[in-house]
Design a protein around this motif. Structure first.
Motif, short mmCIF file in Angstrom:
data_model
loop_
_atom_site.label_atom_id
_atom_site.label_comp_id
_atom_site.label_asym_id
_atom_site.label_seq_id
_atom_site.Cartn_x
_atom_site.Cartn_y
_atom_site.Cartn_z
N ARG A 108 33.86 21.31 45.55
CA ARG A 108 32.93 20.20 45.33
C ARG A 108 31.88 20.42 44.25
N SER A 109 32.10 21.36 43.35
CA SER A 109 31.11 21.56 42.29
C SER A 109 31.62 20.99 40.98
N PRO A 110 31.02 19.87 40.53
CA PRO A 110 31.48 19.27 39.27
C PRO A 110 31.37 20.25 38.10
N GLU A 111 30.41 21.20 38.18
CA GLU A 111 30.24 22.15 37.07
C GLU A 111 31.50 22.98 36.84
N GLU A 127 34.12 20.93 35.19
CA GLU A 127 33.68 20.83 33.79
C GLU A 127 34.05 22.11 33.02
N GLN A 128 33.85 23.25 33.66
CA GLN A 128 34.18 24.53 33.02
C GLN A 128 35.68 24.62 32.72
N TYR A 168 36.53 22.29 29.88
CA TYR A 168 36.00 22.76 28.59
C TYR A 168 36.97 23.75 27.92
N HIS A 188 37.69 13.62 48.32
CA HIS A 188 36.98 14.68 47.60
C HIS A 188 37.87 15.27 46.50
N GLN A 226 38.32 12.91 43.57
CA GLN A 226 37.14 12.82 42.72
C GLN A 226 37.04 14.01 41.77
N MET A 227 37.27 15.22 42.31
CA MET A 227 37.17 16.42 41.49
C MET A 227 38.27 16.44 40.43
N LEU A 275 37.57 13.94 37.64
CA LEU A 275 36.55 14.44 36.72
C LEU A 275 37.15 15.47 35.77
N ARG A 316 37.42 15.07 31.66
CA ARG A 316 36.71 16.00 30.77
C ARG A 316 37.69 16.85 29.95
#
Lengths: 215, 359
Positions: B182-185, B188-189, B192, B208, B211-212, B215, B219
């Protein structure tokens, strides 16, 4: 339209906690309407959610009606929270509900705190237990809390109703000042969705990881 | 499509007998399970990393190397490697060595770890979990791709002229997945870097996971690695099956009811409805697993948890036999309707090939 959710943790049927919740719900409705706003008041009993709350503690996610109620609370413009006093504090069921809310759900939400007990000897529970809890959750607690002992329900001097009206007026004033939500379209998204919509770009994460951020 | 299993290495009392395996038995059972996974034709065996009882999952590279020596094809992975509390310098060395020993049958899944005291035991602070994951991984990548590294950061001592050895096999670092519930960061990593993203999936409602993964895919595209539907996605899953679905329910219920993670909470019925857990016939497991695509899209890796909650080794091996029986159907199902441009998960061979072709 202002949304007010009244959370009541009474266990018996009928329950004096529910009785107080109804008094407060009606008073808040009138007070907000008196300021010219439309208002919807929803009463939520925690008792039917007891199993779902215990499951949430163990699994980490809400199911069914509990998930809907948490969403309602997140969207609410104000809360009225009412608990019976158990062992010198709010009841475990009451605390359980606020334990499972995600961080930030109550940020800035006006809250009216209320409690019931057998005698007035427990009345400081509002200031010693409920107020710190909601301060921790970064809610805005109105100055007047409403405590009702069993006696209050038999008295004819109107002091309970006076406290109810005063607290409701204070809550209505906070709600009026908050801007609040005006239409379903403007309703905030679920907390988790907000976190996803506002993702921090990786170059910033990378930069801040080496700085003095705590994340 | 890669299909495999992952283990957390828990030593749990079998609730039907009151007996817990010894650490030695559990460690040997893990090896037997991995070998069975290869035998039935699975693609991946992954082990978690824990540094506290009741787990035996410390030192994953020793476990994976030992399994690697007794298998030929299966990919050996982690689920997860603690990028927060493990020195990235050691990760760089250990997994490059493992690559050489296993002829490249290695990838890794990075995770933060959620056991509070493990952080201070290793000199770290759990409140810095995200920052540790970001800084340590950035260093790890440099150690695999560069020699004579000069580096200075916030969470470990500086490096001057450091070259990690051995160098990655064929000059190609192991493929990396990033796991987070559950950590969007972390999504994102992964996006990236164009790395894989793995969602554990098994203890949470599908919303859940959806959603992840959404995202991460968005990204991934944003960072120019390709269209969102070509991002590299892995999911966890959990099943218990018997030929007759009611037999599966009856046999699994005591394990479910006493399981360390969700035991004594929701009913088996509620939990199977709310999460990907499937308890029933092989056909039911097949259909449920293929339905994961409905909310994450076509993906690259499906790992199942089969050996937790005190299930005896014999039962776990039977579960793998049953998985082996539906494996051809599972593969066929995953191939159905899969667009040609959706890639498979990178392997050592594909990464070596990719390096040869100038982009």
């Amino acid at each position: 339209m202002k949304r007010v959710v009244v959370i009541t943790a009474g266990l018996s049927v009928p329950s004096s906690t529910r009785l107080l919740a109804d008094l407060l719900g009606d008073a808040v409705e009138r007070a907000i309407e008196a300021r010219g706003s439309e208002v919807g008041v929803e009463i939520v009993e925690l008792r039917p959610l007891a199993h779902a709350l215990a499951d949430h503690l163990l699994t980490g996610f809400p199911t069914g009606e509990l998930a809907r109620v948490i969403e309602q609370v997140h969207r609410a413009d104000a809360l009225v929270v009412v608990t019976p006093v158990f062992a010198a504090s709010y009841s475990g069921l009451f605390k359980n509900f606020f334990d499972v809310l995600e961080d930030g759900v109550l940020d800035g939400t006006p809250v009216l705190v209320a409690a019931t007990a057998g005698t007035a000897r427990h009345s400081l529970v509002l200031d010693h237990a409920l107020r710190p809890l909601f301060s921790y959750l970064r809610a805005v607690v109105v100055p007047t809390g409403v405590f009702a002992a069993t006696d209050d329900f038999g008295s004819t001097d109107g002091t309970l109703q006076k406290r109810v009206e005063r607290a409701a007026g204070e809550l209505a004033a906070l709600v009026a000042g908050s801007g609040g939500t005006t239409s379903p379209a403007a309703a905030p998204r679920p907390v988790t969705e907000e976190r996803f919509a506002a993702v921090t770009p990786f170059d910033q994460l990378l930069r801040e990881a080496g700085g003095d951020s705590v994340r | 499509m890669q299909i495999g299993i992952f283990t957390v290495g828990d030593v749990t009392t079998d609730p039907t007998t009151g007996q817990a395996p010894t650490e030695h038995e559990r460690i040997k059972a893990t090896v037997a399970i991995a070998k069975k996974a290869e035998e039935i034709g699975l693609d991946v065996f992954a082990t978690g990393e824990h540094h506290n009882p009741p787990f035996i999952a410390s030192n994953p590279t020793a476990t994976l190397a030992y399994i690697g020596a007794q298998t030929d094809n299966i990919i050996l992975s982690t689920a997860t490697t603690l990028i927060t509390t493990t020195d990235p310098v050691l990760i760089a060395e250990d997994y490059a060595k493992l690559q050489h020993l296993t002829d490249g049958r290695v990838d890794l899944m990075m995770g933060r770890g959620n056991t509070g005291p493990v952080y201070p035991w290793f000199g770290k602070d759990i409140r810095q979990g995200i920052n540790l994951a970001i800084e340590n991984y950035a260093l790890l990548r440099r150690l695999w791709s560069e020699t004579n590294v000069d580096w200075e950061g916030r969470f470990r001592t500086p490096l001057q002229g450091y070259t990690s050895t051995p160098r990655p096999l064929d000059g190609v670092a192991p493929f990396v997945w990033h796991g987070s519930i559950r950590s969007p960061e972390i999504a994102e990593q992964a996006a990236y870097y164009g790395d894989g993203f793995f969602h554990n999936h098994i203890f949470w409602p599908a919303s859940h996971t959806e959603q992840m993964v959404r995202l991460y895919r968005e990204r991934f595209e944003h960072y120019g690695h390709g269209p969102a539907d070509t991002a590299i996605v892995g999911l966890g899953g959990q099943f218990f099956m018997r030929k007759n679905s009611q037999d599966a329910v009856n046999e699994f219920r005591p394990y479910f009811d006493n399981a360390p993670v969700y035991g004594h909470g929701p009913s088996l019925e509620d939990f199977t409805e709310g999460t990907p857990l499937t308890v029933g016939s092989p056909q039911q497991v097949l259909e449920r697993t293929l339905s994961f695509r409905d909310y994450v899209g076509h993906y690259q890796r499906q790992l199942f948890l089969v050996d937790h909650a005190g299930l005896p080794l014999k039962t776990v091996l039977e579960q793998l036999d049953l998985l082996g029986e539906i494996l051809p159907e599972l593969r066929k199902g995953f191939a159905e309707g899969r667009p040609a441009h959706v890639p498979d998960a990178p392997t050592h061979a594909s990464l070596v090939e990719q390096r040869k072709v100038p982009a």
